[in-house]
Enzyme design. Structure first.
Site, mmCIF file in Angstrom:
data_model
loop_
_atom_site.group_PDB
_atom_site.id
_atom_site.type_symbol
_atom_site.label_atom_id
_atom_site.label_comp_id
_atom_site.label_asym_id
_atom_site.label_seq_id
_atom_site.Cartn_x
_atom_site.Cartn_y
_atom_site.Cartn_z
ATOM 1 N N HIS A 1 -62.549 35.469 -107.267
ATOM 2 C CA HIS A 1 -62.954 36.807 -107.701
ATOM 3 C C HIS A 1 -62.282 37.883 -106.873
ATOM 4 O O HIS A 1 -61.780 37.627 -105.789
ATOM 5 C CB HIS A 1 -64.476 36.961 -107.575
ATOM 6 C CG HIS A 1 -64.940 36.990 -106.149
ATOM 7 N ND1 HIS A 1 -65.072 35.851 -105.380
ATOM 8 C CD2 HIS A 1 -65.255 38.035 -105.346
ATOM 9 C CE1 HIS A 1 -65.475 36.196 -104.184
ATOM 10 N NE2 HIS A 1 -65.592 37.499 -104.120
ATOM 11 N N ASP B 1 -63.598 41.532 -105.284
ATOM 12 C CA ASP B 1 -64.837 42.299 -105.110
ATOM 13 C C ASP B 1 -64.705 43.608 -105.868
ATOM 14 O O ASP B 1 -63.686 44.293 -105.726
ATOM 15 C CB ASP B 1 -65.083 42.580 -103.615
ATOM 16 C CG ASP B 1 -65.351 41.285 -102.850
ATOM 17 O OD1 ASP B 1 -65.109 41.264 -101.622
ATOM 18 O OD2 ASP B 1 -65.766 40.302 -103.472
ATOM 19 N N HIS C 1 -59.979 36.207 -103.941
ATOM 20 C CA HIS C 1 -60.394 35.241 -102.917
ATOM 21 C C HIS C 1 -61.523 34.359 -103.444
ATOM 22 O O HIS C 1 -62.042 34.591 -104.541
ATOM 23 C CB HIS C 1 -60.836 35.992 -101.648
ATOM 24 C CG HIS C 1 -61.915 36.988 -101.858
ATOM 25 N ND1 HIS C 1 -61.719 38.199 -102.503
ATOM 26 C CD2 HIS C 1 -63.222 36.970 -101.541
ATOM 27 C CE1 HIS C 1 -62.853 38.878 -102.548
ATOM 28 N NE2 HIS C 1 -63.777 38.168 -101.977
ATOM 29 N N ARG D 1 -72.412 26.643 -93.907
ATOM 30 C CA ARG D 1 -71.639 27.820 -93.502
ATOM 31 C C ARG D 1 -72.397 29.079 -93.870
ATOM 32 O O ARG D 1 -73.116 29.094 -94.873
ATOM 33 C CB ARG D 1 -70.264 27.835 -94.189
ATOM 34 C CG ARG D 1 -69.399 29.033 -93.838
ATOM 35 C CD ARG D 1 -67.994 28.909 -94.407
ATOM 36 N NE ARG D 1 -67.229 30.129 -94.125
ATOM 37 C CZ ARG D 1 -67.037 31.107 -95.005
ATOM 38 N NH1 ARG D 1 -67.590 31.007 -96.225
ATOM 39 N NH2 ARG D 1 -66.355 32.184 -94.703
HETATM 40 C C1 LIG Z 1 -71.347 44.519 -106.851
HETATM 41 C C2 LIG Z 1 -71.347 43.259 -106.479
HETATM 42 C C3 LIG Z 1 -71.373 42.092 -107.389
HETATM 43 C C4 LIG Z 1 -71.172 40.897 -106.426
HETATM 44 C C5 LIG Z 1 -71.867 41.387 -105.169
HETATM 45 C C6 LIG Z 1 -71.302 42.769 -105.063
HETATM 46 O O1 LIG Z 1 -72.096 43.574 -104.230
HETATM 47 C C7 LIG Z 1 -69.849 42.688 -104.598
HETATM 48 C C8 LIG Z 1 -69.212 41.314 -104.860
HETATM 49 C C9 LIG Z 1 -69.661 40.698 -106.195
HETATM 50 C C10 LIG Z 1 -69.466 39.171 -106.314
HETATM 51 C C11 LIG Z 1 -69.745 38.487 -104.962
HETATM 52 C C12 LIG Z 1 -68.073 38.763 -106.788
HETATM 53 C C13 LIG Z 1 -68.051 37.264 -107.141
HETATM 54 C C14 LIG Z 1 -69.088 36.928 -108.212
HETATM 55 C C15 LIG Z 1 -70.517 37.325 -107.816
HETATM 56 C C16 LIG Z 1 -71.421 37.096 -109.044
HETATM 57 C C17 LIG Z 1 -71.060 36.377 -106.730
HETATM 58 O O2 LIG Z 1 -70.487 35.273 -106.569
HETATM 59 O O3 LIG Z 1 -72.043 36.676 -106.037
HETATM 60 C C18 LIG Z 1 -70.496 38.819 -107.426
HETATM 61 C C19 LIG Z 1 -71.735 39.529 -106.897
HETATM 62 C C20 LIG Z 1 -72.882 39.671 -107.892
HETATM 63 O O4 LIG Z 1 -74.028 39.449 -107.434
HETATM 64 O O5 LIG Z 1 -72.645 39.995 -109.092
HETATM 65 O O1 LIG Z 2 -68.283 33.680 -97.749
HETATM 66 C C1 LIG Z 2 -67.099 34.085 -97.802
HETATM 67 O O2 LIG Z 2 -66.257 33.804 -96.934
HETATM 68 C C2 LIG Z 2 -66.671 34.978 -98.980
HETATM 69 C C3 LIG Z 2 -67.852 35.594 -99.709
HETATM 70 C C4 LIG Z 2 -67.393 36.589 -100.753
HETATM 71 O O3 LIG Z 2 -66.230 36.645 -101.135
HETATM 72 C C5 LIG Z 2 -68.379 37.514 -101.343
HETATM 73 O O4 LIG Z 2 -69.583 37.374 -101.053
HETATM 74 O O5 LIG Z 2 -67.911 38.411 -102.127
HETATM 75 FE FE LIG Z 3 -65.874 38.496 -102.259
#
Ligand SMILES: C=C1C[C@]23C[C@@]1(O)CC[C@H]2[C@]1(C)CCC[C@@](C)(C(=O)O)[C@H]1[C@@H]3C(=O)O
Ligand SMILES: O=C(O)CCC(=O)C(=O)O
Ligand SMILES: [Fe+2]
Length: 415
Positions: A264, A266, A321, A331
């Protein structure tokens, strides 16, 4: 073992092609409170449940496969920007600006040292996360994420997605940096989890304030690197509305078949991430390969997000990333997502390094956050998909003359 396996029909995300199959076509938007409560127990597993198995293409080069051994030599060489030196004088700022310009024009990723965050505070924030995620599920569920919001506790986002679930638990809360913010983080933790968690709330209030200061210092360097001066982006984010996220990735019985966080970008502007000790897992996509990242001890890793890519009209790249998990080791990571005030219009400056043709339309952080909560896709085209979803960029004739300084809500035309 899965406590409730009733999954509603799997529907590809509304944008199609996304890895996050949502319930009923839109996350929360389509199902509201009708969602089945699905809760996975990520502990004491011998096999991972089917919804956590990712397509092979997404998990190639995971940290436990033979290929990853090769990839380990491909560890990403991450420039270490000395933030303290940058803020102390012109020479330090010049070096930092050159370092971030090269990293951000390529893949939007660097690390910062000399950031000034008290190591004891960083340790307390990591230990606080460790303590929280060890709590009984019922206690953690006191902070359960409300539909349509990004704050609260989730196990694997199972309340939102039904496939390609990430092998993680998360706790997220917002941090406001405007005058009336008070101790909004400490208040949230105590009011949501209970007064016995007030010490934890105080730790995260202090940690978020420290992250805010680091983020604004980085914004000063980014502004200098684009010829805009150190104040430009500092002003834009002065009244930011950011999100703090604690990630917990349990040890996993089949790490080569799943991911802790999928590929993804951010959507926010800047992410400042602290990982716990030397348990690596973060990988960055550079030149088509997933490159493991091994930060310097005590360093904070930083990645550019979609909002900042739009603020620089695509000159600085939002970082693609992901996070892999391990068979024997858990972790933790703390991600601070710097985001502008919800109603501040995201529009690149005319000065400095912006090109004439706009790549993205004006938008607000509220618009983009809403989009990510309903149509999230994991690829570098999120911002393009969002722009199409919102409207094509305004043509040059008739577009309002861009302001000379960071636009504020009162100065801007509505989007
Ligand atoms: C606005 C946002 C959506 C997510 C959290 C965040 O505050 C910034 C990063 C986004 C995220 C981590 C990107 C990857 C997918 C996601 C669904 C996750 O894995 O948590 C995303 C977050 C979300 O809760 O939508
Ligand atoms: O845990 C990590 O190293 C990456 C987490 C991340 O990319 C996120 O929370 O948006
Ligand atoms: Fe991220």
């Amino acid at each position: 073992m899965v406590e409730s396996t009733k999954l509603v029909a799997m529907v590809e995300s509304a944008e199609g092609g996304g890895w996050l199959a949502t319930k009923g076509g839109e996350t929360d938007g389509g199902m509201g409170g009708a969602n089945e409560s699905v809760v996975f127990d990520l502990w004491r597993q011998t096999k991972i449940p089917a919804p956590f198995v990712w397509p092979r293409a997404d998990v190639l080069l995971s940290s436990s496969s033979a290929a990853a051994a090769a990839a380990r030599e491909e560890e990403l060489d991450v420039p270490a920007v000395d933030l303290g030196a940058a803020l102390r004088g012109a020479d330090g700022m010049r070096l930092a600006a050159v370092q971030v310009a090269a990293a951000c024009a390529s893949h939007g990723f660097f690390q910062v040292i000399g950031h000034g965050v008290d190591p004891a505070l960083a340790r307390a924030a990591l230990d606080g996360a460790a303590g929280f995620f060890r709590l009984p599920l019922a206690t953690k569920q006191r902070a359960r994420r409300a539909p349509g919001t990004v704050t609260g506790y989730t196990t694997a986002h199972a309340d939102r997605f039904v496939a390609n679930l990430p092998w993680k638990e998360t706790l997220s809360f917002s941090h406001r940096h405007d005058a009336g913010a008070g101790s909004n983080v400490a208040d949230y933790i105590a009011s949501t989890l209970g007064n016995e968690f007030k010490p934890l709330g105080d730790v995260y209030q202090a940690y978020c304030e420290a992250m805010e200061e680091v983020s604004l210092a980085i914004m000063a360097v980014l502004g200098e690197s684009l010829g805009l001066g150190s104040a430009y982006y500092r002003e834009f984010f002065a009244d930011s509305s950011s999100i703090m996220r604690c990630n917990y990735y349990p040890a996993c019985p089949e790490p080569e078949r799943t991911l802790g966080t999928g590929p993804h970008c951010d959507p926010s502007a800047l992410t400042v991430l602290l990982q716990d000790g030397d348990v690596d897992g973060l990988q960055v996509l550079v030149g088509g390969s997933w490159r493991p990242v091994r930060p310097k001890p005590g360093a904070l890793v930083v990645n550019i997000g979609d909002t900042f890519m739009a603020l620089t009209n695509g000159r600085y790249k939002s970082c693609m990333h992901r996070a892999v998990v391990h068979r024997e080791r858990e972790r933790r990571s703390l991600a601070f997502f710097l985001s502008p005030r919800e109603d501040r219009v995201v529009r690149p400056p005319v000065a400095g390094a912006c090109v004439e043709r706009r790549l993205y339309p004006d938008f607000t952080w509220a618009d983009l956050m809403s989009f990510t909560q309903r149509h999230y896709r994991a690829d570098t085209r999120t911002l393009d998909a969002f722009a199409r979803w919102l409207r094509p960029p305004a043509c040059s004739s008739g577009a309002p003359p861009p302001p000379s300084s960071p636009p504020t809500a009162t100065q801007q035309t509505t989007v």
